[in-house]
Design a protein around this motif. Sequence first.
Motif, PDB file in Angstrom:
ATOM      1  N   CYS A   5       0.766  -1.070   0.159  1.00  0.00           N
ATOM      2  CA  CYS A   5       0.012   0.118  -0.030  1.00  0.00           C
ATOM      3  C   CYS A   5       0.770   1.163  -0.037  1.00  0.00           C
ATOM      4  O   CYS A   5       1.754   1.269   0.804  1.00  0.00           O
ATOM      5  CB  CYS A   5      -0.850   0.071   1.236  1.00  0.00           C
ATOM      6  N   PRO A   6       0.587   2.105  -0.876  1.00  0.00           N
ATOM      7  CA  PRO A   6       1.596   3.407  -1.034  1.00  0.00           C
ATOM      8  C   PRO A   6       1.282   4.304   0.110  1.00  0.00           C
ATOM      9  O   PRO A   6       2.190   5.287   0.446  1.00  0.00           O
ATOM     10  CB  PRO A   6       1.164   4.122  -2.214  1.00  0.00           C
ATOM     11  N   ILE A   7       0.202   4.121   0.790  1.00  0.00           N
ATOM     12  CA  ILE A   7      -0.001   4.965   1.942  1.00  0.00           C
ATOM     13  C   ILE A   7       0.550   4.397   3.315  1.00  0.00           C
ATOM     14  O   ILE A   7       1.321   5.100   3.966  1.00  0.00           O
ATOM     15  CB  ILE A   7      -1.472   5.193   2.539  1.00  0.00           C
ATOM     16  N   CYS A   8       0.376   3.066   3.913  1.00  0.00           N
ATOM     17  CA  CYS A   8       0.658   2.623   4.915  1.00  0.00           C
ATOM     18  C   CYS A   8       1.863   1.402   4.871  1.00  0.00           C
ATOM     19  O   CYS A   8       2.274   0.984   5.912  1.00  0.00           O
ATOM     20  CB  CYS A   8      -0.355   2.207   5.732  1.00  0.00           C
ATOM     21  N   ALA A   9       2.065   1.008   3.622  1.00  0.00           N
ATOM     22  CA  ALA A   9       3.033  -0.152   3.272  1.00  0.00           C
ATOM     23  C   ALA A   9       2.600  -1.522   3.809  1.00  0.00           C
ATOM     24  O   ALA A   9       3.352  -2.623   3.829  1.00  0.00           O
ATOM     25  CB  ALA A   9       4.254   0.325   3.811  1.00  0.00           C
ATOM     26  N   LYS A  10       1.265  -1.685   4.153  1.00  0.00           N
ATOM     27  CA  LYS A  10       0.780  -3.109   4.425  1.00  0.00           C
ATOM     28  C   LYS A  10       0.776  -3.623   3.078  1.00  0.00           C
ATOM     29  O   LYS A  10       0.473  -3.035   1.915  1.00  0.00           O
ATOM     30  CB  LYS A  10      -0.376  -2.909   5.196  1.00  0.00           C
ATOM     31  N   PRO A  11       0.324  -4.989   3.098  1.00  0.00           N
ATOM     32  CA  PRO A  11       0.031  -5.592   1.720  1.00  0.00           C
ATOM     33  C   PRO A  11      -0.999  -5.151   0.943  1.00  0.00           C
ATOM     34  O   PRO A  11      -2.145  -4.959   1.825  1.00  0.00           O
ATOM     35  CB  PRO A  11       0.140  -7.308   2.038  1.00  0.00           C
ATOM     36  N   ARG A  23      -9.881   2.904   3.811  1.00  0.00           N
ATOM     37  CA  ARG A  23      -9.222   4.155   4.602  1.00  0.00           C
ATOM     38  C   ARG A  23      -8.225   4.842   3.757  1.00  0.00           C
ATOM     39  O   ARG A  23      -7.991   5.995   3.535  1.00  0.00           O
ATOM     40  CB  ARG A  23      -8.896   3.683   5.982  1.00  0.00           C
ATOM     41  N   CYS A  24      -7.141   3.745   3.588  1.00  0.00           N
ATOM     42  CA  CYS A  24      -6.092   4.321   2.676  1.00  0.00           C
ATOM     43  C   CYS A  24      -6.255   4.925   1.430  1.00  0.00           C
ATOM     44  O   CYS A  24      -5.801   5.988   0.847  1.00  0.00           O
ATOM     45  CB  CYS A  24      -5.078   3.230   2.445  1.00  0.00           C
ATOM     46  N   ALA A  25      -7.342   4.319   1.044  1.00  0.00           N
ATOM     47  CA  ALA A  25      -7.701   4.791  -0.771  1.00  0.00           C
ATOM     48  C   ALA A  25      -8.309   6.226  -0.315  1.00  0.00           C
ATOM     49  O   ALA A  25      -8.136   7.241  -1.278  1.00  0.00           O
ATOM     50  CB  ALA A  25      -8.880   3.989  -1.275  1.00  0.00           C
ATOM     51  N   ASP A  26      -9.070   6.409   0.732  1.00  0.00           N
ATOM     52  CA  ASP A  26      -9.661   7.794   0.968  1.00  0.00           C
ATOM     53  C   ASP A  26      -8.580   8.782   1.386  1.00  0.00           C
ATOM     54  O   ASP A  26      -8.946   9.812   1.178  1.00  0.00           O
ATOM     55  CB  ASP A  26     -10.763   7.578   2.078  1.00  0.00           C
ATOM     56  N   VAL A  27      -7.745   8.248   2.344  1.00  0.00           N
ATOM     57  CA  VAL A  27      -6.654   9.216   2.509  1.00  0.00           C
ATOM     58  C   VAL A  27      -5.858   9.785   1.315  1.00  0.00           C
ATOM     59  O   VAL A  27      -5.485  10.857   1.449  1.00  0.00           O
ATOM     60  CB  VAL A  27      -5.692   8.269   3.349  1.00  0.00           C
ATOM     61  N   ASP A  28      -5.628   8.656   0.228  1.00  0.00           N
ATOM     62  CA  ASP A  28      -5.009   9.124  -0.856  1.00  0.00           C
ATOM     63  C   ASP A  28      -5.728  10.085  -2.020  1.00  0.00           C
ATOM     64  O   ASP A  28      -5.240  11.079  -2.294  1.00  0.00           O
ATOM     65  CB  ASP A  28      -4.621   8.106  -1.886  1.00  0.00           C
ATOM     66  N   LEU A  29      -7.098  10.030  -1.981  1.00  0.00           N
ATOM     67  CA  LEU A  29      -8.088  10.681  -2.461  1.00  0.00           C
ATOM     68  C   LEU A  29      -8.212  12.245  -1.852  1.00  0.00           C
ATOM     69  O   LEU A  29      -7.836  13.184  -2.596  1.00  0.00           O
ATOM     70  CB  LEU A  29      -9.508  10.150  -2.682  1.00  0.00           C
ATOM     71  N   ALA A  30      -7.820  12.328  -0.655  1.00  0.00           N
ATOM     72  CA  ALA A  30      -8.076  13.592   0.138  1.00  0.00           C
ATOM     73  C   ALA A  30      -6.570  14.294  -0.015  1.00  0.00           C
ATOM     74  O   ALA A  30      -6.831  15.616  -0.204  1.00  0.00           O
ATOM     75  CB  ALA A  30      -8.020  13.339   1.686  1.00  0.00           C
ATOM     76  N   HIS A  31      -5.581  13.638  -0.271  1.00  0.00           N
ATOM     77  CA  HIS A  31      -4.320  14.195  -0.751  1.00  0.00           C
ATOM     78  C   HIS A  31      -4.503  14.738  -2.047  1.00  0.00           C
ATOM     79  O   HIS A  31      -4.006  16.361  -2.337  1.00  0.00           O
ATOM     80  CB  HIS A  31      -3.150  13.240  -0.700  1.00  0.00           C
ATOM     81  N   TRP A  32      -5.017  14.372  -3.031  1.00  0.00           N
ATOM     82  CA  TRP A  32      -5.312  14.936  -4.392  1.00  0.00           C
ATOM     83  C   TRP A  32      -6.295  15.895  -4.313  1.00  0.00           C
ATOM     84  O   TRP A  32      -5.971  17.126  -4.760  1.00  0.00           O
ATOM     85  CB  TRP A  32      -5.853  13.776  -5.363  1.00  0.00           C
ATOM     86  N   LEU A  33      -7.293  15.872  -3.423  1.00  0.00           N
ATOM     87  CA  LEU A  33      -8.213  17.238  -3.428  1.00  0.00           C
ATOM     88  C   LEU A  33      -7.819  18.062  -2.725  1.00  0.00           C
ATOM     89  O   LEU A  33      -8.003  19.359  -2.998  1.00  0.00           O
ATOM     90  CB  LEU A  33      -9.569  16.407  -2.988  1.00  0.00           C
ATOM     91  N   ARG A  34      -6.782  18.024  -1.734  1.00  0.00           N
ATOM     92  CA  ARG A  34      -6.181  19.124  -1.148  1.00  0.00           C
ATOM     93  C   ARG A  34      -5.167  20.042  -1.743  1.00  0.00           C
ATOM     94  O   ARG A  34      -4.561  20.847  -1.700  1.00  0.00           O
ATOM     95  CB  ARG A  34      -5.509  18.635   0.107  1.00  0.00           C
TER      96      ARG A  34
END
Length: 53
Positions: A5-11, A23-34
Amino acid sequence: MTIKCPICAKPSVNRYRPFCSKRCADVDLAHWLRGDYAIPGPPADRPETEDPD
């Protein structure tokens, strides 16, 4: 080969690939939107706006 995972490095999980969870997908989306992520290059030309006189 396991993709991490590019956010937390778990498989990653196929359902949320390349992420491990929603959750990690949503965190990434938030980074793009900000605007935290940017594609390098010259600034794009913006259309000129009309000035109401």
